[in-house]
Write an enzyme that holds these catalytic residues in place. Structure first.
Site, PDB file in Angstrom:
ATOM      1  N   GLU A   1      15.415  30.072 -10.383  1.00 23.18           N
ATOM      2  CA  GLU A   1      15.494  29.285  -8.995  1.00 23.18           C
ATOM      3  C   GLU A   1      15.015  27.967  -9.104  1.00 23.18           C
ATOM      4  O   GLU A   1      14.224  27.581  -9.839  1.00 23.18           O
ATOM      5  CB  GLU A   1      14.787  29.978  -7.976  1.00 23.18           C
ATOM      6  CG  GLU A   1      15.207  31.713  -7.834  1.00 23.18           C
ATOM      7  CD  GLU A   1      14.117  32.260  -7.081  1.00 23.18           C
ATOM      8  OE1 GLU A   1      13.709  31.687  -6.028  1.00 23.18           O
ATOM      9  OE2 GLU A   1      14.202  33.586  -7.224  1.00 23.18           O
TER      10      GLU A   1
ATOM     11  N   ASP B   1      11.243  20.838  -3.102  1.00 21.61           N
ATOM     12  CA  ASP B   1       9.980  20.213  -2.866  1.00 21.61           C
ATOM     13  C   ASP B   1       9.936  19.980  -1.339  1.00 21.61           C
ATOM     14  O   ASP B   1      10.228  18.824  -0.813  1.00 21.61           O
ATOM     15  CB  ASP B   1      10.182  18.845  -3.714  1.00 21.61           C
ATOM     16  CG  ASP B   1       8.536  18.294  -4.137  1.00 21.61           C
ATOM     17  OD1 ASP B   1       7.886  18.985  -3.479  1.00 21.61           O
ATOM     18  OD2 ASP B   1       8.761  17.007  -4.299  1.00 21.61           O
TER      19      ASP B   1
ATOM     20  N   LYS C   1       8.032  22.485 -14.603  1.00 25.43           N
ATOM     21  CA  LYS C   1       8.092  21.025 -13.811  1.00 25.43           C
ATOM     22  C   LYS C   1       8.990  20.148 -14.580  1.00 25.43           C
ATOM     23  O   LYS C   1       8.778  19.913 -15.698  1.00 25.43           O
ATOM     24  CB  LYS C   1       6.781  20.712 -13.495  1.00 25.43           C
ATOM     25  CG  LYS C   1       6.227  21.623 -12.378  1.00 25.43           C
ATOM     26  CD  LYS C   1       5.345  20.712 -11.308  1.00 25.43           C
ATOM     27  CE  LYS C   1       5.036  21.722 -10.366  1.00 25.43           C
ATOM     28  NZ  LYS C   1       4.088  21.095  -9.441  1.00 25.43           N
TER      29      LYS C   1
ATOM     30  N   CYS D   1      -1.939 -12.937   8.447  1.00 22.62           N
ATOM     31  CA  CYS D   1      -0.606 -12.618   8.683  1.00 22.62           C
ATOM     32  C   CYS D   1       0.193 -13.724   8.091  1.00 22.62           C
ATOM     33  O   CYS D   1       0.240 -14.824   8.365  1.00 22.62           O
ATOM     34  CB  CYS D   1      -0.109 -12.583  10.357  1.00 22.62           C
ATOM     35  SG  CYS D   1       1.541 -12.177  10.339  1.00 22.62           S
TER      36      CYS D   1
ATOM     37  N   CYS E   1       2.272 -15.697  10.873  1.00 24.51           N
ATOM     38  CA  CYS E   1       1.499 -16.319  11.865  1.00 24.51           C
ATOM     39  C   CYS E   1       0.269 -17.020  11.709  1.00 24.51           C
ATOM     40  O   CYS E   1      -0.657 -17.508  12.255  1.00 24.51           O
ATOM     41  CB  CYS E   1       1.764 -15.691  13.234  1.00 24.51           C
ATOM     42  SG  CYS E   1       0.587 -14.262  13.393  1.00 24.51           S
TER      43      CYS E   1
ATOM     44  N   CYS F   1      -1.111  -7.021  12.226  1.00 22.51           N
ATOM     45  CA  CYS F   1      -1.482  -8.432  13.018  1.00 22.51           C
ATOM     46  C   CYS F   1      -1.327  -8.223  14.327  1.00 22.51           C
ATOM     47  O   CYS F   1      -0.275  -7.720  15.028  1.00 22.51           O
ATOM     48  CB  CYS F   1      -0.114  -9.509  12.362  1.00 22.51           C
ATOM     49  SG  CYS F   1      -0.144 -10.803  13.497  1.00 22.51           S
TER      50      CYS F   1
END
Ligand code: AMP
Ligand code: ZN
Length: 667
Positions: A113, A117, A311, A405, A408, A423
């Site tokens: 099978e 996930d 896996k 930021c 600004c 910010c």
């Protein structure tokens, strides 16, 4: 005689069937419109006949319940992990161990099978009805998330055919790549940080407090196992087939094989094909097919001996980190994005990778010029998973997360318990300003005719507007000179803006874009507080005591109104003509009703349910949906559910009949 009960049963059965055709079999026979019409009809009948309430009715899929904290509950059968392997050698050894226990001559076959996930789920069914849904938790006990799970359309609320009386069905809740990417695109548009991958988003969705929010997420469920005492089933492949018959979604990818060589073929096939799947898998699972053999093999402390996960390694490449830039969203959230030397990974040219937040950068200890491992799952934006140690960049080039930021220059802040920097210059930071105006005019908020996001950016960049209020200071003369602006569209825009002054208070409140105040919360606040003035004056305690409002929302509302610029905005909006109050103009604030909380249930003679709620609100009362200590009255119509009455009695809440209600309002 026309039998309502029969009609309700018929509609429920039909809707369950059509839901199955649509979501599980992908072959709908009704149009969406026809389906909705049928659902509406059932909703109406159920509202009028509350005595026929059914927790597993198709109408329950839209959610609506709020769970503040999820109850934990034990699994009747533990939910084990799977042992992992990455090599064929280990698989051969696994088979050898099995043969040693079962004996040389025992015939063996395997169910191969895919390993979906997502987030595992345990679904309990009693007499064919979904009664409980638990997360895996620590394997021994999980959280009860039944109401959230009911909103997932690929999970049948009632089983079809013949089924065990009481048993569990186990599966994985996933988001498809396409749905996940769509969700993220919407987040980008709204200036919110994007989700990192489908698995975490799916498992996070299951723990949302508001089940109607879960209903909006396109979650799916794939089934891979059952558990129970009297299953009458003999092998795993039969389990998968049965699950399909009961109405579950079980992908057709599983194969029954009779040798380990064929298991290898299955692994090889999906190693290349998995990229074409519309959902993530992190490998395949090989299970001994016979359930009696499984029983003989048993379990180690953590995992079954009869199953093993193989896996796959995620598709990975290495490339050079050339830079990091930072994006600012509407809410001020800062997202770091890596600029990479372009590289081809599974057929797409990758130039950028998400770095999520400062913790991620710290964890990777990133430096400019590093050779980094880049991984591409199903997501639009790939991620950096590590640094190739032998080819590190210059040690002096350590990436230091910005503290101002980028748009600004305002100092950034990171609150306790949050992963993201923000910010907080909410009212003057350009992307936040543009984003806020765009949000204000968006469809679910003020829905201003003729005005779109692009036009907002255009106005902003031309210096015509810098906040929401400026929209109402625009006139035709100001916008006509802009490039590409025709007279007709200019007229449309100005008219649309003018007309928006009539929009209801709840829409304006939502449009302000207060963090965590979505559509539903805005409606609730508008309904309870009635006017912006009262809301501004509300204390944090008041807010927390409001139904459906928690600590996080309350704090955010308080913060918003503590900012002078925001208060100025509200004053301006009022001066332009916004009423900023719920339309209870003929509100008579009756002393017996004023600020009293009513739960309305059942059917009334002189009113429909909506009418009676409007009347309560007109008199100054508040309508709430569930009975609690804070409820003042239960207004009981005909056919009210016995549970509500019992609860009201136990809390000593007065129960009013329609007659009592009429007397009270005329008093
Ligand atoms: P792990 O979490 O790696 O220990 O793997 C166990 C988990 O794999 C289970 O709890 C399931 O949620 C998940 N899983 C996904 N697909 C399957 C499958 N086909 N069979 C069994 N488990 C699966
Ligand atoms: Zn800023």
């Amino acid at each position: 005689m026309y039998d309502i009960r029969k009609k309700i049963d018929f509609l429920r059965k039909e809707l369950h069937n059509h839901n199955h055709r649509y979501y599980v079999e992908d072959s709908p026979v009704l149009t969406d419109l026809e389906f909705d019409k049928m659902l509406k009809e059932l909703e109406k009948l159920e509202a009028e006949n509350p005595q026929f309430f059914d927790p597993n009715s198709p109408t329950q899929r839209v959610g609506g319940s709020i769970t503040k904290s999820f109850k934990s509950s034990s699994h009747r059968y533990p939910m084990y992990s799977l042992s992992n392997t990455y090599t064929k050698d280990e698989l051969i050894k696994w088979e050898e161990r099995i043969i040693k226990i079962l004996g040389e001559d025992t015939p063996l076959s395997y169910s191969c099978e895919l390993k979906f996930d997502g987030a595992s789920i345990n679904l309990l069914y009693q007499e064919g009805e979904l009664v409980k849904a638990l997360t895996r938790g620590d394997g021994l006990q999980g959280d009860e998330i039944t109401n959230n799970i009911k909103t997932i359309n690929t999970i049948p609320l009632k089983l079809k055919g013949e089924y065990p009386n009481f048993f569990e069905v186990r599966g994985e809740i996933i988001l498809t790549t396409e749905d996940f990417n769509k969700m993220n695109l919407r987040r980008v548009e709204r200036g919110e940080p994007i989700y990192s991958n489908p698995r975490n988003t799916a498992s996070g969705s299951l723990k949302l407090q508001d089940s109607s929010q879960v209903a909006r997420r396109p979650l799916k469920c794939f089934i891979y196992a059952v558990a129970g005492d009297e299953l009458n089933l003999y092998d795993q492949f039969e389990v998968l087939k049965k699950a399909r018959e009961w109405g579950f979604k079980v992908p057709n990818s599983a194969r029954l094989v009779d040798s380990i060589e064929k298991v290898f073929e299955f692994i090889k096939y999906w190693d290349s094909e998995r990229n074409k799947l519309d959902y993530d898998i992190d490998g395949v699972v090989i299970k001994v097919n016979s359930l009696s053999q499984q029983e003989k093999l048993g379990y180690t402390a953590k995992a079954p001996r009869w199953a093993i996960a193989y896996k796959y390694k995620a598709e990975q490449a290495t490339t050079k980190l050339e830079g990091v830039h930072y994006q600012v969203g509407r809410t001020g959230a800062i997202t770091p994005v890596a600029r990479l030397k372009p590289i081809l990974i599974s057929g797409t040219l990758v130039k950028r990778a998400s770095l999520h937040n400062s913790d991620q950068i710290e964890k990777l200890d990133l430096r400019l010029g590093d050779k980094v491992y880049v991984e591409k799952g199903g997501e639009i934006i790939p991620k950096i998973t590590g640094v190739k140690e032998v080819q590190r960049g210059d040690l002096s080039n350590k990436i230091i997360f910005i503290n101002k930021c980028p748009e600004c220059n305002f100092p950034l802040k990171r609150e306790k318990g949050e992963a993201q920097h923000y910010c907080k210059n909410e009212t003057a930071c350009p992307p936040q300003q543009i984003g806020k105006i765009q949000h204000f005019i968006s469809r679910k908020a003020l829905d201003i005719d003729g005005l779109g996001s692009e036009t907002v950016s255009l106005f902003y960049n031309a210096g015509l507007i810098s906040n929401i209020a400026d929209l109402y200071r625009l006139d035709k003369e100001k916008i006509m000179p802009l490039e590409g602006m025709a007279e007709k569209s200019a007229n449309n825009i100005i008219n649309g803006i003018k007309k928006s002054l009539e929009k209801p208070f709840s829409k304006v409140l939502f449009g302000l874009g207060i963090r965590f105040v979505g559509e539903t919360v805005a409606k609730k606040l508008a309904q309870v507080y009635k006017s912006i003035d009262k809301l501004v004056l509300a204390t944090k305690e008041d807010l927390i005591n409001t139904e459906e409002i928690g600590e996080k929302i309350a704090q955010s509302v308080i913060d918003y109104f503590s900012n002078k610029d925001n208060l100025d905005l509200i004053i301006s909006l009022k001066s332009f003509g916004f009423k900023m109050e719920s339309s209870t103009s003929q509100n008579s604030n009756h002393p017996a009703f004023y600020e009293k909380k009513f739960v309305v249930s059942g059917v009334f003679d002189a009113f429909s349910r909506e009418e009676i709620i409007i009347e309560i609100e007109r008199l100054g009362g508040i309508s709430v949906t569930s009975i609690s200590k804070k409820t003042d009255f239960l207004l009981a119509g005909r056919g009210i559910g016995p549970k509500k009455e019992i609860k009201a009695k136990s809390l000593k809440i007065p129960i009013l009949s329609e007659n009592d209600f009429n007397k009270l309002r005329k008093s």
